[in-house]
Every structure is written in structure tokens, then in C-alpha cells.
Motif scaffolding. Structure first.
Motif: not given
Lengths: 325, 244
Positions: B114, B117-118, B120
Motif C-alpha cells: 500500500p 501505491r501512493g 502510482v
């Protein structure tokens, strides 16, 4: 869209243990707090005590909110939004639900608080809100989806807190999420570019909503005039008319400008309130007089016309009479 | 750096097509051409949602887009939201492919921790804000849509407010089906401004047929024409190969 698959994340029963796939933290669901556009928020017990967990379906939108929360948690001095703890995935029945954990704000909805404690709280809580918005704007963010549903009043002394940061947008971009009644684009009074004046418009609409809990729809045209009318018709809003008007027009460059004017307005109101009965009745009389003035002028204008007409008619009759004889 | 342009077809309708090519096939063709087809179904207040629902869903599915059913009064909010979501979805599609080429074929965004993902999402946000966008809007003006058209007009103006608040450039074209004499009629050629829409809308006349398929076919052709025109302008007389 994916309404059927949404249900599982939206209805997690009490007592369920949500265990993170990556960080291995676990949380026990106590109750559902609310449904957002992008997920469901639960109150849960953890080794941190009570926390709020937002469980979603789409990891991109959850991640997007996490990005904002992380940024806000880094702002020093003021508490902006709920404090962010962690983000993880929860695997259940072969599906993966992204979730994040944040501070649980145990507050009361804004309007029910004002209803219970008194109308004078509206202005004071707005002062707090404008201070926080100012801090947010200085960090390069705009709240976007500012509405009463996203505002809670917490603790003692009562402090306004905001909940959902889903609409929070970087300055200069287009606002990610909004609610029509609080959106200046809907009213035809501006763009959806994220800038301080966007939030200040919404803040004004929150105040208007306080006076009109049922809200109302926009007219076909002249919505600015329409809104000003609504303000004038409400005794609660009339006290804030100058700042509401400017906020709706987008005349404020930043939140502290509006806050300053609200502050001096409140000081004026307070001094009136201190020796309540005589001043308030006087001011009421005054305002009535003010309103009647133009009417009087109109009537006297009308009388003038009638007199003039009668005068002319009189001379015309004289003239006719003169001709006959 | 040239970021490229997102191409969308936005279909606003209230029911089943009944003439010409299969709209689901035409949507698939549009997708092959690199366009996304989004469909908004406009319902009456007391209308049940099953009729026409399947077709609306299938058109969006094969067009790689999003579909949404709404009551007329919620249309404004929905049109801008669907357009925005579809943009994000398309961009996520690109990014997804890029990620796969870096991380390996079976990797998805969800396979990243997680915290990673920030970044992206930041890239997706950035592209959604800055990429140029072309939206070809197709409005069903058959008889049953007639009383909903003022709401459609409001929704389109609202869409333009949202899109003009972005950093990237926007262009719109507006088509109605059925047209006065033809199956499809162009109401507005490609333009960056949606403000003259008031002058176009009252002229709409509604008929009984709903040629959704032919309308989509026309939309694809309109995009091809636009492309070859642009090729002519930008590359000095060089015609871009059109796949039709």
C-alpha cells in the motif's frame, strides 16, 4: 456500477476481525459509522484504542485519500482532518478490500450541535473552520467537498473537525469531489478550480444551509440574486450578510480575510447582545425604517405624478372653457 | 513531453436502439480505435430500470467505458462524474500496462505494498489533470427523450465547467440521433467552448426511431476525420493512416 460486490465491504458485521495483509494489525469492528462515496467507515477496537476504519473496494481511490491524509498529518501546529495511522489490505472470501485506519472523531454533527447549544455557535464554529481552511490552503490544498455532513463538533471546548478528505485537491487543479448545493459551479458562480475562494463559497453555503435545513434548488437564472434573497429573508443569516455576500461573489482572496471580517462582525453582534432587549428592538425598528424608505419615496413620486397630471388637466379645462366663451 | 489525448464518446440515451447496426459491436469497434464509450441512461422518476438496461451496460462494457443509470434531476452530477471516472480508468489502464512491463505479467497495482501505491496514484492524478481530452457527445433525441432535453443541456454545461477547471485542454463535438433527415446529425463541430449550446438545443426535433448503432459508427468516423485533419496540419501534408 459494482453494486453487488460493494455490499460485503459495506456491511461488515459487528465483532468481525479485520486483519491487515501487509502490516498484520488487527481491528475488531464495533459499529458502522457511515457510508462514503468510496467506502464505508467503521468504528473499531484496536491496540491503539478506538479507531475509525474506512473499507473500500477500489484501491486507487483509497490510496488517493491516504495520500491526502498523510500530507495533512504532516502539517504541524493545527490538526487538519483525522489523524492517519496506516493503510492495508483485508482479504476476505477471496476478495481483497483496501482499508485505512485513522483517528476516531467522537463528535456531534454540526447542525445538531448548533440546534442544541444555540445559534450563536454558528459564527464561532465558522471562525474555527476558516482558521483551519486557511492552514489547509497555506499547505497547498483545497478541501473541495465542504458540507455539514463532513463537519463534526468535538469535545470541550467545542472544536470543529472535518471528516472526509475525499474531495481534497491540490491547489490549481480541478476539484475532485463536490456536492451540488455547496458547489459554486452548480450555482453558475465560478469554476471548479481548486483555489481558496472555492472553499469559502462552500463555507458560506454551509451557513445558508444552517438557516435552510431542507436546502433548495437553483433557479433557472440569476442565482446570485436568488441566494442574496434567501440570506435577507433569514434573520439568522442577515447578521452575516456582508461576509456571505462577498464569499458568494468570490471576493475573498484567502480564508483569513473572511475570518477577520467575520470576527469583527461577531464583535459587533456581541456588543448588541450584551444589552439585548433595547438595542435589538431598536435595530429592528431601524431596519424596518430602512426597508420602508424606498417605499415612501415611491409613494411620494406617485403623488407627484398625480398632482402634476391634475394640474395640467386643470389648465387644459381652463383653456377649453376659455375657448367656449 | 507530449502526453497524448484521451478520446471519449459519451452516449446519453433512455432506452433500446431499434435501427441499424448493433451498438454493442460499434462500441467494440470504437475501442479498437482507442476510444472509450461511456453510456448514461436517463430514467423518468417513476420508471423501472430493467428496459434497455442490458444494452446500456453492454455498450459501455464493450466500449471499455462506464455506464450509469440516473434520474433526470441527477444528470448534471452524473455526466461530469462519469466523464471523470472514465478518464481515470483509461489512464489506470495505461499505467497498469506499464507496471506489468516493469513488474511482470501477473502483477497488478494491488500487488504493490500500500505504501508504494501512493506514487502510482499521484501519477494517475497528474495525468488526469493535465492530459488533453476530446469528448464526442451523442444525444438520443427520440420522442421519449424530448422532455429530458433541457436537463441534458444543463448537464452538458455543467460538464464543461468541470472540464474547463482542469489544466489540460478540452474539445467537444455534439451529435444528435435521429437527426432531422439523416440518422445522425452533427449539432456542433469540434470546439473548445461549449457555451453556444443554448442556440443549438431548441432546434432538436425528436422522432420515433433510435439508431444508436449508426450513431456510434458516425462518431468513430468523425474521430477519424478529426485525426486525419490534424495529421495534415501538424505533419505538413502527411496523412495519418486511418484504420477504417
Amino acid at each position: 456500477m459494482a453494486a453487488t460486490s460493494k455490499n460485503q465491504a459495506a456491511n461488515v458485521p459487528r465483532g468481525t476481525r479485520i486483519r491487515g495483509k501487509w502490516n498484520k494489525q488487527s481491528y475488531q469492528v464495533i459499529k458502522k459509522l457511515g457510508n462514503g462515496a468510496l467506502g464505508t467507515v467503521y468504528l473499531a477496537d484496536s491496540n491503539r484504542g478506538n479507531v475509525a476504519i474506512k473499507v473500500g473496494i477500489d484501491s486507487m481511490s483509497i490510496t488517493s485519500e491516504v495520500n491526502v491524509l498523510k500530507q495533512l498529518s504532516m502539517v504541524q501546529g493545527t490538526v487538519l482532518g483525522p489523524f492517519f495511522y496506516e493503510v492495508d489490505d483485508w482479504e476476505m472470501n477471496g476478495r481483497c478490500y483496501p482499508f485505512y485506519v485513522m483517528e476516531y472523531i467522537n463528535g456531534e454533527p454540526l447542525f445538531s450541535f448548533i440546534e442544541r447549544r444555540g445559534k450563536e455557535w454558528l459564527g464561532i464554529l465558522m471562525l474555527q473552520l476558516l482558521r483551519d481552511l486557511g492552514a489547509l490552503h497555506r499547505e497547498g490544498w483545497v478541501f473541495g467537498d465542504l458540507k455539514p455532513d463532513n463537519l463534526l463538533v468535538e469535545g470541550s471546548p467545542p472544536t470543529i473537525r472535518w471528516l472526509d478528505v475525499g474531495g481534497t485537491t491540490g491547489m490549481g487543479r480541478s476539484v475532485k469531489e463536490f456536492t451540488e448545493f455547496f458547489d459554486r459551479g452548480y450555482w453558475g458562480l465560478g469554476t471548479r478550480v481548486a483555489e481558496p475562494s472555492y472553499d469559502l463559497f462552500s463555507a458560506a453555503m454551509v451557513m445558508i444551509n444552517a438557516a435552510y435545513p431542507q436546502r433548495f434548488e437553483r433557479p433557472k437564472k440569476d442565482s446570485e440574486l436568488f441566494l442574496l434573497n434567501k440570506i435577507e429573508k433569514s434573520p439568522l443569516l442577515n447578521a452575516y450578510k456582508p461576509i456571505l455576500k462577498k464569499a458568494l461573489k468570490g471576493s475573498y482572496q484567502n480564508a483569513s480575510e473572511m475570518r477577520q471580517e467575520l470576527f469583527s462582525l461577531l464583535q459587533g453582534v456581541k456588543s448588541v447582545a450584551s444589552n439585548r432587549s433595547p438595542t435589538s428592538s431598536k435595530s429592528r425598528v431601524k431596519s424596518r425604517q430602512k426597508r420602508q424608505k424606498p417605499k415612501k419615496q415611491k409613494r411620494s413620486g406617485w403623488i407627484e405624478t398625480v398632482l402634476l397630471f391634475a394640474f395640467i388637466l386643470f389648465f387644459y379645462t381652463l383653456y377649453l372653457v376659455g375657448h367656449v366663451f | 513531453m507530449k502526453k497524448g489525448t484521451l478520446r471519449q464518446i459519451l452516449l446519453i440515451t433512455d432506452g433500446c436502439s431499434n435501427q441499424g447496426e448493433d451498438p454493442v459491436a460499434m462500441a467494440a469497434l470504437a475501442r479498437e480505435h482507442g476510444m472509450t464509450v461511456n453510456v448514461i441512461g436517463v430514467l423518468d422518476e417513476n420508471e423501472r430500470t430493467d428496459s434497455g438496461l442490458k444494452e446500456i451496460e453492454n455498450i459501455a462494457l464493450s466500449g471499455g467505458g462506464i455506464h450509469q443509470l440516473v434520474y433526470a434531476r441527477q444528470l448534471s452530477h452524473t455526466v461530469q462524474m462519469v466523464t471523470r471516472k472514465a478518464m481515470t480508468q483509461t489512464i489506470q489502464g495505461f499505467i497498469h500496462k506499464e507496471l506489468q512491463s516493469i513488474l511482470g505479467a501477473e502483477k497488478e497495482i494491488e500487488d504493490l505494498p500500500p505504501d508504494k501505491r501512493g506514487q502510482v496514484v499521484e501519477v494517475v492524478d497528474e495525468l488526469g489533470e493535465t492530459m488533453d481530452l476530446e469528448v464526442l457527445i451523442m444525444i438520443d433525441t427520440s420522442a421519449s427523450m424530448q422532455h429530458k432535453l433541457p436537463t441534458v443541456e444543463d448537464a452538458l454545461l455543467d460538464l464543461s465547467i468541470s472540464l474547463h477547471s482542469r489544466i489540460g485542454q478540452n474539445e467537444y463535438a455534439l451529435y444528435a440521433f435521429p437527426g432531422k433527415r439523416k440518422q445522425v446529425e452533427q449539432l456542433m463541430d469540434w470546439t473548445p467552448q461549449m457555451k453556444d449550446i443554448h442556440t443549438i438545443f431548441p432546434k432538436l426535433s425528436s422522432g420515433g426511431i433510435t439508431p444508436t448503432g449508426p450513431a456510434l459508427k458516425e462518431a468513430i468516423e468523425a474521430y477519424q476525420k478529426k485525426r486525419s485533419k490534424r495529421g495534415l496540419l501538424e505533419d505538413g501534408g502527411y496523412f495519418e493512416e486511418s484504420g477504417s
